[in-house]
Design an enzyme around this catalytic site. Structure first.
Site, short mmCIF file in Angstrom:
data_model
loop_
_atom_site.label_atom_id
_atom_site.label_comp_id
_atom_site.label_asym_id
_atom_site.label_seq_id
_atom_site.Cartn_x
_atom_site.Cartn_y
_atom_site.Cartn_z
N SER A 124 1.00 -1.24 0.04
CA SER A 124 -0.16 0.03 -0.17
C SER A 124 0.98 1.28 0.02
CB SER A 124 -0.82 0.01 1.29
OG SER A 124 -1.85 -1.13 1.39
N1 SAM Z 1 -0.82 -4.90 4.28
C1 SAM Z 1 0.04 -5.07 3.08
C2 SAM Z 1 1.23 -4.53 2.81
O1 SAM Z 1 1.66 -3.88 3.80
O2 SAM Z 1 1.89 -4.85 2.08
C3 SAM Z 1 -0.82 -4.74 1.55
C4 SAM Z 1 -1.55 -5.52 0.98
S1 SAM Z 1 -2.09 -5.58 -0.42
C5 SAM Z 1 -2.74 -3.92 -0.60
C6 SAM Z 1 -3.59 -6.80 0.15
C7 SAM Z 1 -3.24 -8.14 0.54
O3 SAM Z 1 -4.42 -8.73 0.94
C8 SAM Z 1 -2.81 -8.96 -0.62
O4 SAM Z 1 -1.49 -9.49 -0.39
C9 SAM Z 1 -3.85 -10.12 -0.96
O5 SAM Z 1 -3.29 -11.14 -1.54
C10 SAM Z 1 -4.39 -10.09 0.42
N2 SAM Z 1 -5.75 -10.70 0.34
C11 SAM Z 1 -6.82 -10.55 -0.35
N3 SAM Z 1 -7.96 -11.23 0.12
C12 SAM Z 1 -7.49 -11.81 1.28
C13 SAM Z 1 -8.04 -12.90 2.24
N4 SAM Z 1 -9.38 -12.89 2.23
N5 SAM Z 1 -7.42 -13.07 3.31
C14 SAM Z 1 -6.21 -12.93 3.44
N6 SAM Z 1 -5.41 -11.71 2.41
C15 SAM Z 1 -6.22 -11.49 1.52
#
Ligand code: SAM
Length: 221
Positions: A64
């Site tokens: 992000s």
């Molecule tokens: N918090 C992260 C960082 O600091 O890099 C940003 C993450 S990115 C914007 C969103 C993440 O959510 C992705 O890695 C994606 O694979 C994960 N994601 C999406 N749906 C999910 C779910 N149901 N459970 C866990 N992770 C999920």
């Protein structure tokens, strides 16, 4: 990769710019100042690691934008020792910010290969985060209840599970939108066993939250 004075200088500029965008929580700004974001990105983006931008981290996912990380963290109003659940470990940067300001962090990631890489990085940086692979839309029952829950992917609606797994007085911060491309940041404070206070805030753009209580995802997901 190492952490140099040049990186530190770029971080200072970034935290100064976040102040002008409305980030005033001193602990959050200090975390941005101290955490080497360039280590959480693929090497080819190192020169841009302190731009206020999201970047690809593989598997179609992103780290992000620093403003978004700071904005969500500021809303959580973390107190040292708070037990925090993060949904979407991704690069581990948001989890590291939470850890840095004294939270005990639990983080769920649905993409196993991403989590394997990130868990290794966090260990090498001495950042303790309890992680698991799975569908974060179901929360983390065995570790609940939490003081705070932060969702770092865009949800079509607020999964009830999160309200259930929050302590009374706890805060949930989650981007919610009917389209997969744009969400409103929603902050929910649990005021009683069955009561809560909801604030709908600014627009953001996150990758979709895919799972049983989220978006359906593609066949290949
Ligand atoms: N918090 C992260 C960082 O600091 O890099 C940003 C993450 S990115 C914007 C969103 C993440 O959510 C992705 O890695 C994606 O694979 C994960 N994601 C999406 N749906 C999910 C779910 N149901 N459970 C866990 N992770 C999920």
């Amino acid at each position: 990769m190492t952490d140099t004075y040049k990186h530190k200088g770029m971080r200072r500029k970034l935290s100064e710019s976040l102040k002008t965008k409305g980030i005033h929580n001193a602990a959050v700004l200090k975390a941005i100042d101290e955490i080497p974001r360039h280590l959480y990105l693929p090497a080819e983006f190192e020169g841009h690691a302190y731009d206020d931008k999201a970047f690809p981290i593989g598997e179609g996912q992103t780290i992000s934008q620093p403003f978004t990380v700071a904005y969500q963290t500021q809303l959580l109003n973390i107190k040292p020792g708070d037990k925090v659940l993060e949904i979407g470990t991704g690069s581990g940067y948001q989890a590291s910010v939470l850890h840095f300001i004294g939270a005990v962090v639990y983080s769920i990631e649905r993409v196993e290969s991403l989590l394997t890489k990130t868990a290794k990085l966090l260990k090498s940086l001495n950042v303790t985060v309890h992680t698991k692979v799975g569908d974060g839309t179901k929360g983390w029952t065995e570790a609940a209840p939490f003081d705070k829950i932060i969702v770092t992917a865009g949800a079509p609606s607020v999964p009830k599970t999160y309200i259930t797994q929050l302590k009374i007085g706890g805060i949930l911060v989650i981007p919610v939108g009917k389209s997969e491309n744009i969400q409103k940041m929603v902050m929910i404070t649990k005021t009683g066993a069955d009561t809560f206070d909801t604030k709908v805030l600014d627009d953001f753009q996150f990758v979709p939250l895919i799972g049983e209580n989220g978006w359906a995802g593609k066949k290949s997901d």
